[in-house]
Scaffold this active site. Structure first.
Site, PDB file in Angstrom:
ATOM      1  N   TYR A  87     -13.441  -6.368   2.387  1.00 59.76           N
ATOM      2  CA  TYR A  87     -14.051  -5.135   1.855  1.00 59.76           C
ATOM      3  C   TYR A  87     -12.985  -4.030   1.708  1.00 59.76           C
ATOM      4  O   TYR A  87     -12.897  -3.368   0.671  1.00 59.76           O
ATOM      5  CB  TYR A  87     -15.167  -4.690   2.802  1.00 59.76           C
ATOM      6  N   SER A 138     -14.339   3.575  -0.843  1.00 60.35           N
ATOM      7  CA  SER A 138     -14.862   3.740   0.520  1.00 60.35           C
ATOM      8  C   SER A 138     -13.749   4.257   1.417  1.00 60.35           C
ATOM      9  O   SER A 138     -12.562   3.997   1.159  1.00 60.35           O
ATOM     10  CB  SER A 138     -15.341   2.384   1.051  1.00 60.35           C
ATOM     11  N   LYS A 147     -11.714  -2.181  -1.706  1.00 63.00           N
ATOM     12  CA  LYS A 147     -11.874  -0.732  -1.914  1.00 63.00           C
ATOM     13  C   LYS A 147     -10.521  -0.043  -2.078  1.00 63.00           C
ATOM     14  O   LYS A 147     -10.403   0.943  -2.825  1.00 63.00           O
ATOM     15  CB  LYS A 147     -12.674  -0.121  -0.761  1.00 63.00           C
TER      16      LYS A 147
END
Ligand code: NDP
Length: 260
Positions: free
Chosen positions: A161, A148, A165
């Site tokens: 998160y 991401s 990533k």
């Protein structure tokens, strides 16, 4: 959006796609199947997976559902072995399943951290390790990991998160080097999507308001629109194809120019 289509011949190849029950993973499963690959579709919800399989079959492709929690390392390993046994090979491993548990750092619980890391990062390790074994024996393969833009530059309320990533990117570069050899046609690459229209971003629209999100996209994305799942799927098909044989350890950002 222009009708984004890339053609590749993946006839007789076998692909595993995690998070294939909806969103980007479903688009990837459909595109790989359209290109001729047999697709093992992985996610937790069996009913949604059945819909993906049914759509692949309606389009003339071959797919099967493998319900599994990707955070379960043992289940992931067994699943890859099962696909290799049932279909005789694993050519393409797409690690796409992912979740968010957004909150600012002071409020982030251990559980928020562990669940996101296990689902988004440990799963990539487990599926890649198992698939790499099969690919090394076959001396060919493609591992494609969905990271991401949050893993490239961080994002407020996404410490868990973004860390997961960013971890996927470090993992990709390392495993690309480990598996690269003149005698083996194995490549490992990552894709960093920006803002793509799926359930994941719908949740953001619900929380912040659709208009606010649309305005934000116009402000930060030079192409001034959100991306579509098919635009990520097309890049996966390219990386899975013979045309991408000399590309490994790379991170392809698909974000409408947001991070340029
Ligand atoms: P969605 O929320 O639409 O879909 C997520 C998929 O992952 C579902 O198929 C879900 O299936 C599966 N999944 C989640 N947790 C698990 C689990 N524990 N075990 C098995 N499957 C699981 O997300 P997107 O399609 O938007 O995202 C796909 C990937 O792309 C993710 O890795 C995401 O981080 C990444 N990404 C998305 C962006 C976007 O803007 N949409 C931007 C950048 C990256 P089920 O719930 O049935 O288990």
């Amino acid at each position: 959006m222009a009708d984004a289509r890339i053609s590749a011949d993946l006839t007789d190849q076998v692909a595993i796609v995690t998070g294939a029950s909806r969103g980007i993973g479903k688009a990837i499963a459909l595109r790989l199947a359209e290109s001729g690959a047999k697709v093992a579709c992985v996610a937790r919800s069996a009913d949604k997976l059945a819909e993906t399989v049914s759509e692949v079959e309606s389009a003339g492709g071959v797919a099967a559902a493998y319900p599994c929690d990707v955070a379960d390392t043992d289940a992931a390993t067994k699943l890859v072995e099962q696909v290799a046994e049932e279909w005789g090979r694993v050519d393409v491993m797409v690690n796409n399943a992912g979740i968010t548990r957004d909150t600012l750092l002071p409020r982030m619980s251990d559980e928020d951290w562990d669940t996101v890391i296990a689902t988004n990062l440990r799963s990539v390790f487990a599926f890649s390790r198992a698939a790499a074994g099969v690919m090394m024996r076959a001396k060919r393969g493609r591992i494609i990991n969905i990271s991401s833009t949050s893993g490239l530059r961080g994002n407020e309320a996404q410490a868990n998160y973004s860390a997961s990533k960013a971890g996927v990117i470090g993992f990709t570069r390392t495993v690309a080097r480990e598996l690269a050899s003149k005698r083996r046609a194995i490549t490992v690459n990552a894709i960093c999507p920006g803002f793509i229209a799926t359930d994941m971003t719908d949740a953001l629209k619900k929380a912040a308001g659709e208009e606010a999100v649309t305005e934000r996209i116009k402000a930060v994305v030079p192409l001034q629109r959100e991306g579509q799942p098919q635009e990520i799927a097309d890049a996966v098909v390219f990386l899975a194809s013979d045309s991408a044989a000399y590309i490994t350890g790379q991170v392809l950002t698909i974000d409408g120019g947001m991070t340029c």
